[in-house]
Design an enzyme around this catalytic site. Structure first.
Site, PDB file in Angstrom:
ATOM      1  N   SER A 577       0.914  -1.108  -0.008  1.00 51.96           N
ATOM      2  CA  SER A 577       0.133  -0.012  -0.087  1.00 51.96           C
ATOM      3  C   SER A 577       1.048   1.386  -0.148  1.00 51.96           C
ATOM      4  O   SER A 577       2.070   1.226   0.558  1.00 51.96           O
ATOM      5  CB  SER A 577      -0.886  -0.007   1.260  1.00 51.96           C
ATOM      6  OG  SER A 577      -1.669   1.288   1.355  1.00 51.96           O
ATOM      7  N   TYR A 590      -2.535  -0.418  10.487  1.00 56.90           N
ATOM      8  CA  TYR A 590      -2.651  -0.761   9.047  1.00 56.90           C
ATOM      9  C   TYR A 590      -1.285  -0.190   8.436  1.00 56.90           C
ATOM     10  O   TYR A 590      -0.453  -0.986   7.767  1.00 56.90           O
ATOM     11  CB  TYR A 590      -3.859   0.039   8.413  1.00 56.90           C
ATOM     12  CG  TYR A 590      -3.627  -0.235   6.818  1.00 56.90           C
ATOM     13  CD1 TYR A 590      -4.079  -1.485   6.436  1.00 56.90           C
ATOM     14  CD2 TYR A 590      -3.549   1.010   6.158  1.00 56.90           C
ATOM     15  CE1 TYR A 590      -4.338  -1.626   5.140  1.00 56.90           C
ATOM     16  CE2 TYR A 590      -3.422   0.436   4.737  1.00 56.90           C
ATOM     17  CZ  TYR A 590      -4.035  -0.720   4.232  1.00 56.90           C
ATOM     18  OH  TYR A 590      -3.890  -0.988   2.954  1.00 56.90           O
TER      19      TYR A 590
END
Length: 700
Positions: A577, A590
């Site tokens: 990501s 995250y």
């Protein structure tokens, strides 16, 4: 010829009500599809059908007799009108004046295009003269196991007469071609009451005055052979009786999962192969038998069987009573090398001055007592079909050896078919393999938007794909969609929780048994969470670490073990990501887990480089459409973090990007394909950002 109870006979499926409204050409399709619907009648791609039909000549407007015959490369079970060649019968008969004898029969194939009716582009097959010169309007040529069992027996002529009397004749072995067409014509003219003929070591020709009569003669002839064989084979054990016992089913699959990657690696130096495992009752009866090795050494008889399964299989040395798999693996290299040397010697003994160069010397079929059969080929469909053909050969050997002595094709005849110049020309016309042909990918998070888009991209390039996901319903939906778009051969699914060590090991093993190994791991399983640090619970933190860090570690470790067993390199692509490089508010768990993914990939790139195992990363950002993580709380949480409504998010992310463009799952899939393919063969440890431009996530 069953291994247990007697099989049902082949049903007569002809329906006059259906056939009545069809044209004669449509009835040919109907007849062909009925025959092809039962593999006991003919194997995949095998056999052919024809009808001689009066058609209107587009040039003269007059009625002319036209041969409709299955074209080259078709399959009768699925053939449609466009699968048939159409040729003028008067021109086919006129070719006889050009025939210079058996030494020149191959040149007759070059004349067939000159006989084409109505500019039909479907190429005529080598079997065209066999249908053209039978003086009957409707002809079937099939490869039934029961008939070939008789045709492959040492005294097949006597057995044919014993079973059928004068109603079905017999012709000695002759390679398909123009000369055999003339033999069939001569037989029919000399035996006007015969309904068909068995060709030694080959198959069955039958004919009739109507399509239904032809079809029913074919079915009746096969059923008569099945009846006769059943009465004869019930008296003694098949293949000399059982020598070893089968291992339990779960143990057989576990052995397949260990051996198939090793075999695959040893035979994929020049091009990747895909595997197929078969432990059906018929296979186990054969591999467990006393006569396994002598019968396997004889090879197959029917040309269609032989072309798919090679001169002979490789029998893996193994004693199920002492299942030492490490010893088998240690011995495999020498067994495979001995097979290659034997194949090269066969080529040298049999080659002609104009023979094509020797092809792949590796076996296609691998037989293992107590376990089953492995087949390897350029793609999954070919590997599966090769297994089906060898099962046909097993059925033939069972029948022939029970009533007589089984005989395969002579070595020279087998070579002359395998290296037939006409067969070589056919191979040269095959399309160039796709960029990922022969490769197998495992995609975690396969039911989600990025996972499924990635699978589509890899499938389009010829790869086989194993979709792994914890979402049972989503996995089934993705599987159905991909099978409909591609084929059942190239898609498999496995439920896998990437946080469970045993689940990951079992999931990889399941994929390996289906395809023989794995070349590409796309680690894409994911979740998303958003919370300020003081509201981030330990459970939330651990859940991010379990899935996005530990999960990526577990699947990578299993992939590395497998890649090293195969020893033909490998590719790992992490879907990380933008947040692994650029911090984001209210998402510490995250972001930290995604950063761990990226660093793990760098470490693995260092470990795998020496063995051509490449590890790279794709960093998406804001992939809203089709992404499962945006269907839950994450969307609301991110909207809250940015103080906006959820329906404003996509435009927010688009405007935030430097290129002012949205990012879709297909964009991520394109980056994955690049990293998994040879286009990036000199790249490892790299990161591709697919985020429409974000200066914070620049890698340098």
């Amino acid at each position: 010829m069953s291994t247990s109870s007697a099989p049902a006979r082949i049903a007569n499926l002809w329906d006059d009500a259906k056939a009545a409204g069809m044209t004669e050409a449509e009835r040919l399709v109907y007849r062909s599809n009925l025959l092809g619907s039962d593999k006991r009648v003919t194997n995949y791609g095998g056999g052919n059908t024809s009808s001689k039909i009066l058609e209107t000549d587009p040039l003269t407007g007059e009625k002319v007799e036209v041969l409709w015959v299955k074209g080259s490369g078709g399959d009768v079970s699925t053939i449609k009108l466009d699968g048939f060649s159409t040729l003028y019968m008067d021109k086919l008969r006129a070719l006889k004046s050009l025939y210079r004898g058996v030494e020149f029969e191959d040149e007759m194939v070059g004349y067939l295009p000159h006989t084409t009716f109505n500019l039909n582009p479907r190429a005529a097959s080598i079997d065209t003269p066999l249908h053209a010169y039978v003086p009957k309007p409707f002809v079937d040529h099939m490869h039934p196991d029961a008939i070939i069992a008789i045709a492959a027996a040492k005294d097949s002529r006597a057995l044919t007469h014993e079973i059928f009397g004068d109603s079905i004749g017999w012709l000695p072995w002759k390679r398909p071609g123009y000369e055999l067409g003339l033999w069939l014509e001569k037989f029919c003219l000399e035996n006007p009451d015969a309904k068909g003929v068995i060709l030694e070591s080959h198959g069955l020709f039958t004919w009739g005055d109507t399509p239904r009569q032809c079809y029913e003669t074919t079915i009746a002839t096969i059923n008569t052979a099945m009846d006769w064989l059943e009465t004869k084979t019930a008296r003694s054990p098949a293949f000399g009786g059982e020598k070893v016992k089968s291992l339990p089913a779960d143990q057989r699959r576990a052995i397949a999962a260990r051996l198939m990657p090793t075999i695959r690696g040893m035979i994929s130096a020049d091009s990747h192969k895909v595997g197929h495992f078969d432990d059906s009752d018929a296979v186990l009866q054969f591999v467990n038998s006393s006569d396994l090795e002598p019968l396997a050494a004889l090879g197959t008889s029917c040309p269609d069987h032989f072309l798919r399964t090679k001169i002979r299989p490789l029998v893996i040395a193994f004693d199920p009573a002492n299942p030492d798999i490490d010893a088998v693996i240690d011995n495999l290299a020498s067994q495979i090398q001995d097979y290659r040397a034997g194949y090269a010697a066969y080529y040298e003994r049999c080659k002609h001055d104009n023979s094509p160069a020797m092809r792949d010397p590796n076996a296609v079929v691998y037989l293992m007592p107590g376990v089953g059969m492995f087949t390897f080929a350029k793609d999954k469909a070919t590997a599966r079909i090769s297994a089906e053909f060898y099962v046909n050969a097993i059925n033939v050997m069972r029948g022939a050896s029970s009533v007589s002595t089984y005989q395969g094709l002579s070595e020279q005849e087998a070579f002359d078919i395998e290296y037939w110049l006409l067969e070589e020309a056919k191979l040269q016309r095959m399309p160039k393999p796709k960029s990922l042909a022969g490769q197998v990918a495992l995609v975690t998070g396969g039911a989600g938007g990025i996972g499924k888009a990635t699978a589509v991209r890899l499938l389009r390039e010829g790869a086989c794909v194993v979709l792994a996901d914890i979402d049972t319903g989503g996995l089934k939906a993705a599987r159905d969609e991909l099978i409909a778009a591609f084929s059942p051969d190239v898609v498999r699914t496995v439920e896998m929780n990437v946080t469970g060590e045993a689940a990951v090991i079992d999931g990889f093993a399941a994929g390996v048994v289906e395809f023989g190994g794995i070349d590409i791991l796309v680690s894409n399983a994911g979740l998303a969470s958003s919370a300020p640090i003081e509201q981030t619970t330990l459970e939330l933190w651990n859940r991010n670490m379990d899935i996005l860090s530990t999960g990526y570690f577990l699947v990578s470790r299993e992939a590395f073990r497998l890649f090293r067993a195969q020893n033909i390199g490998g590719n790992v692509v992490f879907i990380a990501s933008k947040n692994g490089l650029a911090a984001s508010p209210n998402a510490s768990a995250y972001c930290t887990a995604k950063a761990a993914e990226i660093h793990l990939a760098r470490c693995l790139a260092l470990e795998g480089a020496g063995e051509q195992i490449r590890v790279n990363v794709v960093n998406p950002d804001a992939v809203l459409r089709g992404s499962k993580i945006w269907t839950g709380e994450w969307k609301e949480q991110r909207a809250a973090a940015y103080k906006m409504d959820t329906d404003e998010l996509e435009e927010h992310y688009r405007q935030r990007s430097m290129l002012k463009r949205s990012v879709f799952p297909e964009d991520i899939a394109e980056a994955v394909y690049f990293l998994a393919s040879d286009m990036s063969a000199k790249s490892t440890g790299n990161i591709i950002n697919v985020d429409a431009g974000n200066a914070q996530s620049f890698t340098r």
